[in-house]
Design a protein around this motif. Structure first.
Motif, short mmCIF file in Angstrom:
data_model
loop_
_atom_site.label_atom_id
_atom_site.label_comp_id
_atom_site.label_asym_id
_atom_site.label_seq_id
_atom_site.Cartn_x
_atom_site.Cartn_y
_atom_site.Cartn_z
N ALA A 198 0.85 -1.19 0.00
CA ALA A 198 0.00 0.00 0.00
C ALA A 198 0.89 1.24 0.00
O ALA A 198 1.82 1.34 0.80
CB ALA A 198 -0.90 0.01 1.23
N LEU A 199 0.59 2.19 -0.93
CA LEU A 199 1.44 3.37 -1.10
C LEU A 199 0.59 4.63 -1.20
O LEU A 199 -0.44 4.64 -1.88
CB LEU A 199 2.28 3.23 -2.37
CG LEU A 199 3.21 2.00 -2.44
CD1 LEU A 199 3.79 1.87 -3.84
CD2 LEU A 199 4.32 2.09 -1.41
N PRO A 200 1.02 5.72 -0.58
CA PRO A 200 0.29 6.99 -0.68
C PRO A 200 0.56 7.67 -2.03
O PRO A 200 1.69 7.66 -2.53
CB PRO A 200 0.86 7.84 0.46
CG PRO A 200 1.65 6.90 1.31
CD PRO A 200 2.10 5.80 0.41
N VAL A 201 -0.47 8.27 -2.59
CA VAL A 201 -0.31 9.10 -3.78
C VAL A 201 0.18 10.48 -3.33
O VAL A 201 -0.45 11.13 -2.49
CB VAL A 201 -1.65 9.24 -4.54
CG1 VAL A 201 -1.50 10.21 -5.72
CG2 VAL A 201 -2.12 7.87 -5.01
N ILE A 202 1.32 10.91 -3.88
CA ILE A 202 1.88 12.21 -3.48
C ILE A 202 1.92 13.20 -4.63
O ILE A 202 2.27 14.37 -4.43
CB ILE A 202 3.29 12.05 -2.89
CG1 ILE A 202 4.24 11.38 -3.90
CG2 ILE A 202 3.24 11.24 -1.59
CD1 ILE A 202 5.70 11.36 -3.46
N GLY A 203 1.55 12.75 -5.83
CA GLY A 203 1.53 13.65 -6.97
C GLY A 203 0.61 13.13 -8.06
O GLY A 203 0.56 11.93 -8.31
N HIS A 237 4.53 7.47 -3.00
CA HIS A 237 5.66 7.28 -2.09
C HIS A 237 5.91 5.79 -2.01
O HIS A 237 5.34 5.07 -1.19
CB HIS A 237 5.35 7.84 -0.71
CG HIS A 237 6.49 7.64 0.26
ND1 HIS A 237 6.33 7.76 1.62
CD2 HIS A 237 7.79 7.31 0.06
CE1 HIS A 237 7.49 7.52 2.22
NE2 HIS A 237 8.39 7.23 1.29
N GLY A 238 6.74 5.34 -2.90
CA GLY A 238 7.07 3.93 -2.98
C GLY A 238 8.06 3.72 -4.10
O GLY A 238 7.71 3.81 -5.27
N GLY A 239 9.33 3.50 -3.75
CA GLY A 239 10.36 3.34 -4.75
C GLY A 239 11.09 2.03 -4.63
O GLY A 239 10.55 1.03 -4.16
N ILE A 263 -4.22 13.48 -4.45
CA ILE A 263 -3.11 13.48 -3.50
C ILE A 263 -3.64 13.11 -2.12
O ILE A 263 -4.66 13.64 -1.66
CB ILE A 263 -2.44 14.86 -3.47
CG1 ILE A 263 -1.74 15.12 -4.82
CG2 ILE A 263 -1.43 14.95 -2.33
CD1 ILE A 263 -1.15 16.50 -4.95
N GLY A 264 -2.97 12.17 -1.47
CA GLY A 264 -3.41 11.68 -0.17
C GLY A 264 -4.19 10.38 -0.23
O GLY A 264 -4.47 9.79 0.81
N ASP A 265 -4.57 9.95 -1.43
CA ASP A 265 -5.20 8.64 -1.57
C ASP A 265 -4.15 7.54 -1.40
O ASP A 265 -2.93 7.79 -1.48
CB ASP A 265 -5.87 8.51 -2.94
CG ASP A 265 -7.19 9.25 -3.01
OD1 ASP A 265 -7.81 9.44 -1.94
OD2 ASP A 265 -7.60 9.65 -4.12
N LEU A 266 -4.61 6.33 -1.22
CA LEU A 266 -3.73 5.16 -1.09
C LEU A 266 -4.05 4.17 -2.20
O LEU A 266 -5.22 3.94 -2.54
CB LEU A 266 -3.92 4.50 0.27
CG LEU A 266 -3.37 5.25 1.47
CD1 LEU A 266 -4.07 4.83 2.75
CD2 LEU A 266 -1.86 5.02 1.61
N VAL A 267 -3.00 3.59 -2.78
CA VAL A 267 -3.16 2.56 -3.79
C VAL A 267 -2.39 1.32 -3.37
O VAL A 267 -1.53 1.37 -2.48
CB VAL A 267 -2.67 3.04 -5.18
CG1 VAL A 267 -3.52 4.19 -5.70
CG2 VAL A 267 -1.20 3.45 -5.13
N VAL A 268 -2.71 0.22 -4.00
CA VAL A 268 -2.01 -1.04 -3.74
C VAL A 268 -1.27 -1.45 -5.00
O VAL A 268 -1.85 -1.53 -6.08
CB VAL A 268 -2.99 -2.16 -3.33
CG1 VAL A 268 -2.26 -3.49 -3.21
CG2 VAL A 268 -3.66 -1.82 -2.01
N VAL A 269 0.04 -1.70 -4.85
CA VAL A 269 0.86 -2.14 -5.97
C VAL A 269 1.26 -3.58 -5.77
O VAL A 269 1.74 -3.97 -4.70
CB VAL A 269 2.13 -1.26 -6.11
CG1 VAL A 269 3.08 -1.85 -7.15
CG2 VAL A 269 1.74 0.16 -6.51
#
Length: 338
Positions: free
Chosen positions: A255-260, A271-273, A331-337
């Protein structure tokens, strides 16, 4: 689609990069592999480097697993402290850690357990004489990373003198595509291990093999004494591309936050690299990807992979995802990769 996933993750209190594990799928993967080993009358010694979790280790114990593989001394110490007693370190012995290895071997022996160590040279094997442990000779059956070549009879005769068994990792299975190729590679691996045993002049040596692509594909492990797959517990898109697992077997995502959000170029940044997703990549047609967006089911289990949401670039902390303009993410949403 993504908004529902985001809201559910927020309710769980997730605010930063977080591993999401589908327990039901992971337990099913464990049970399936354990049953296959049992039907083949082969010991199941799963590799714990994939999860490195004491809690998830309990799921293996629930499936009857009593012997494990790890990839470092620190990992062996962690699981020994958690109560595991039969541990093989399937990484070449580091002589600078010989004193600690001896301490762990003694610790396990006092509790009726056993430590296994791995060597591929006489120099390394000499460091095992000061403590009681199973000594496994690493065999190169074609991967070309470490190990004594399976057909080097002279070296095998010298090194395998007091060994417990021969151990290999068929890492080149990750280059295979399709079940038939994996079946052929497994057969070759078993044949080469058996030849190595003959070349060593030790018919009593145990044979240990393990890699997720082959172990997921093969139905019968007859020919070796134990198998050591690891990544099968979670699976990933690479296993799907190889053909060893289905997307419905994948039991972990991040799970990663959308920052842009950048509609002009059809992308979002999360935010996930590389430190969160690793920089392992897949080639699909003319594009290279590092994962794909997925969904969560209403109860929180993993849903499905979304092919239209590939991660196309990674730096240390940033991930760039290609998306259609109507994705609805902010921005501020969460996604799953996955």
């Amino acid at each position: 689609m993504f908004k529902g996933t985001s809201e559910h993750l927020k309710k769980l209190g997730i605010t930063g990069p977080t591993l999401v594990v589908d327990e039901a799928r992971a337990r099913a993967n464990i049970a399936r592999m354990a049953d296959k080993a049992r039907r083949s009358s082969v010991a199941f010694r799963p590799h714990f480097k994939t999860h490195q979790s004491v809690r998830i280790a309990g799921w293996f114990a629930d499936a009857g697993v009593t012997a494990i593989t790890v990839s470092s001394l620190a990992m062996a110490e962690k699981f020994a402290e958690a109560g595991w007693q039969d541990i093989t370190i399937a990484f070449l012995l580091n002589p600078l850690e010989a004193a600690r290895i001896g301490q762990l071997a003694d610790y396990l022996a006092r509790r009726g357990g056993r430590l296994g160590v791995t060597v591929d040279s006489l120099e390394a094997a000499a460091f095992t004489t000061g403590f009681e442990a199973d000594v496994w000779v690493k065999i190169d059956t074609g991967y070309g990373r470490t190990g004594v070549r399976w057909d080097d009879a002279a070296a095998l005769t010298k090194i395998a003198g007091d060994a417990t068994g021969l151990l290999t990792h068929t890492g080149h299975s990750y280059h295979a595509r399709g079940g038939e190729g994996l079946l052929e590679l497994w057969a070759e691996t078993v044949a080469r291990l058996q030849s190595a045993r003959e070349n060593a002049g030790r018919p009593d040596l145990k044979l240990s093999a393990g890699d997720t692509p082959c172990c997921c594909t093969v139905d019968d492990f007859t020919g070796v004494d134990e198998v050591r797959p690891g990544n099968f517990v979670f699976g990933d898109l690479m296993q799907v591309q190889i053909g060893s697992m289905a997307t419905t077997d994948i039991a972990a995502a991040v799970a990663l936050p959308v920052i842009g959000v950048y509609p002009d170029r059809g992308q979002v940044v999360v935010h996930g690299g590389g430190v969160h997703l690793s920089k392992e990549m897949l080639v699909e047609g003319d594009r290279t990807i590092y994962g794909k967006l997925g969904t969560l089911n209403p109860m929180g289990s993993l849903g499905t992979v979304v092919d239209e949401g590939p991660v196309v670039s990674l730096s240390q902390e940033h991930g760039i995802i290609d998306l259609q303009a109507n994705h609805g993410l902010g921005i501020g949403d969460l996604v799953v990769v996955w």
